[in-house]
Design a protein around this motif. Structure first.
Motif, PDB file in Angstrom:
ATOM      1  N   UNK A  25       0.649  -1.196  -0.025  1.00 54.86           N
ATOM      2  CA  UNK A  25      -0.143   0.036   0.105  1.00 54.86           C
ATOM      3  C   UNK A  25       0.711   1.166   0.001  1.00 54.86           C
ATOM      4  N   UNK A  26       0.864   2.028  -1.153  1.00 53.27           N
ATOM      5  CA  UNK A  26       1.269   3.221  -0.998  1.00 53.27           C
ATOM      6  C   UNK A  26       0.725   4.453  -0.342  1.00 53.27           C
ATOM      7  N   UNK A  27       1.220   5.297   0.283  1.00 57.29           N
ATOM      8  CA  UNK A  27       0.653   6.407   0.818  1.00 57.29           C
ATOM      9  C   UNK A  27       1.516   7.666   0.803  1.00 57.29           C
ATOM     10  N   UNK A  28       1.001   8.754   0.325  1.00 54.46           N
ATOM     11  CA  UNK A  28       1.537  10.047   0.039  1.00 54.46           C
ATOM     12  C   UNK A  28       0.610  11.093  -0.281  1.00 54.46           C
ATOM     13  N   UNK A  29       0.790  12.394   0.202  1.00 58.57           N
ATOM     14  CA  UNK A  29       0.049  13.538  -0.304  1.00 58.57           C
ATOM     15  C   UNK A  29       0.104  13.691  -1.646  1.00 58.57           C
ATOM     16  N   UNK A  30       1.062  13.221  -2.326  1.00 60.31           N
ATOM     17  CA  UNK A  30       0.884  13.441  -3.721  1.00 60.31           C
ATOM     18  C   UNK A  30       0.732  11.813  -4.743  1.00 60.31           C
ATOM     19  N   UNK A  31       0.146  11.203  -3.800  1.00 56.99           N
ATOM     20  CA  UNK A  31      -0.262   9.815  -4.281  1.00 56.99           C
ATOM     21  C   UNK A  31      -0.773   9.795  -5.698  1.00 56.99           C
ATOM     22  N   UNK A  32      -1.409  10.690  -6.177  1.00 56.49           N
ATOM     23  CA  UNK A  32      -2.453  10.749  -7.626  1.00 56.49           C
ATOM     24  C   UNK A  32      -1.092  10.600  -8.789  1.00 56.49           C
ATOM     25  N   UNK A  33      -0.070  11.187  -8.353  1.00 50.86           N
ATOM     26  CA  UNK A  33       1.217  11.125  -9.329  1.00 50.86           C
ATOM     27  C   UNK A  33       1.654   9.515  -9.433  1.00 50.86           C
ATOM     28  N   UNK A  34       1.708   8.925  -8.556  1.00 56.31           N
ATOM     29  CA  UNK A  34       1.967   7.393  -8.518  1.00 56.31           C
ATOM     30  C   UNK A  34       0.852   6.419  -8.979  1.00 56.31           C
ATOM     31  N   UNK A  35      -0.456   7.143  -9.229  1.00 60.96           N
ATOM     32  CA  UNK A  35      -1.570   6.209  -9.764  1.00 60.96           C
ATOM     33  C   UNK A  35      -1.409   6.656 -11.247  1.00 60.96           C
ATOM     34  N   UNK A  36      -1.550   7.891 -11.539  1.00 57.91           N
ATOM     35  CA  UNK A  36      -1.548   8.262 -12.969  1.00 57.91           C
ATOM     36  C   UNK A  36      -2.876   8.351 -13.423  1.00 57.91           C
ATOM     37  N   UNK A  37      -2.869   8.555 -14.943  1.00 53.49           N
ATOM     38  CA  UNK A  37      -4.287   8.433 -15.424  1.00 53.49           C
ATOM     39  C   UNK A  37      -4.513   6.952 -15.705  1.00 53.49           C
ATOM     40  N   UNK A  38      -5.843   6.540 -15.351  1.00 47.55           N
ATOM     41  CA  UNK A  38      -6.116   5.325 -15.615  1.00 47.55           C
ATOM     42  C   UNK A  38      -5.254   4.204 -14.824  1.00 47.55           C
ATOM     43  N   UNK A  39      -4.660   4.729 -13.826  1.00 53.11           N
ATOM     44  CA  UNK A  39      -3.791   3.707 -13.208  1.00 53.11           C
ATOM     45  C   UNK A  39      -2.563   3.554 -13.910  1.00 53.11           C
ATOM     46  N   UNK A  40      -2.205   3.905 -14.805  1.00 46.01           N
ATOM     47  CA  UNK A  40      -1.202   3.479 -15.971  1.00 46.01           C
ATOM     48  C   UNK A  40       0.399   3.812 -14.998  1.00 46.01           C
ATOM     49  N   UNK A  41       0.383   4.649 -14.245  1.00 44.28           N
ATOM     50  CA  UNK A  41       1.610   4.841 -13.763  1.00 44.28           C
ATOM     51  C   UNK A  41       1.976   3.531 -12.627  1.00 44.28           C
ATOM     52  N   UNK A  42       0.834   3.298 -11.888  1.00 46.98           N
ATOM     53  CA  UNK A  42       0.690   2.312 -10.758  1.00 46.98           C
ATOM     54  C   UNK A  42       1.060   1.147 -11.339  1.00 46.98           C
TER      55      UNK A  42
END
Length: 206
Positions: free
Chosen positions: A93-110
């Motif tokens: 599980x990843x936790x960060x205030x900027x977690x959206x950057x790690x998820x990316x569009x449609x989860x592509x980065x994740x």
């Protein structure tokens, strides 16, 4: 943190035990090489101590965790992680205030990070493990979204009588579509193309 140590002792076992203590690891986490079995000698004459080299085995999940935090640091993201193990599946599980950057569009980065994490993990273990990366319950939210998409596209295929092609997605997401529609008798699903551009096609049965 030391990764390896070479020590001598009265016996091989003595040397190994001391090395394990100094490295702070259990025997299961160690690669042990006996460099010299030693010699007792006679009345103390001609004796020679045993010599061993003990190397800390690199833990697969620790390596993955280090890799993820290095990547996050390069993205200027302060990351904390927690690990959940269930059989051969390890969810990080990843936790960060900027977690959206790690998820990316449609989860592509994740998804990309998960693929790389999978490769890294299985480079450090003899037993295959499945790595799942998740953040802010994204995987469950995505599963619901894909299930709803599957039903809509299935209805479209039945209504129009034409095959419906979905966007390319990784195999574990395609499986969600297949699973959602598996009980329906009026449509069938199959995948076409090659990864990473492999996509799913929904076709009506007549």
């Amino acid at each position: 943190m030391k990764e390896e140590i070479t020590l001598t002792g009265a016996t091989v076992e003595d040397a190994v035990s001391e090395a394990l203590v100094k490295l702070g690891i259990s025997r299961e986490r160690a690669d042990i090489s006996v460099l010299d079995e030693g010699k007792k000698g006679f009345l103390g004459l001609g004796s020679r101590p045993a010599k061993v080299q003990v190397i800390r085995k690199r833990d697969a999940i620790e390596e993955v965790d280090r890799y993820l935090k290095d990547i996050a640091r390069q993205m200027d993201v302060e990351l904390t992680t927690s690990v959940q193990r269930e059989g051969k599946t390890v969810t990080i599980l990843l936790e960060s205030e900027k977690v959206a950057l790690l998820i990316g569009k449609r989860g592509q980065t994740l998804n990309a990070l998960q693929t790389l994490a999978q490769l890294i993990a299985n480079g450090y273990t003899d037993q295959f493990v499945t790595i799942v990366l998740d953040a802010e319950n994204y995987r469950e939210r995505r599963r619901i979204t894909l299930s709803q998409l599957a039903e809509r596209k299935a209805e479209q295929a039945v209504r129009t009588g034409r095959p419906v092609k979905l966007e390319p997605m990784p195999s574990f997401e395609r499986k969600i579509i297949h699973s959602t529609l598996s009980s329906r008798r009026d449509i069938e699903t199959h995948s076409e193309g090659r990864d990473p551009h492999r996509y799913l096609v929904i076709t009506a049965k007549y």
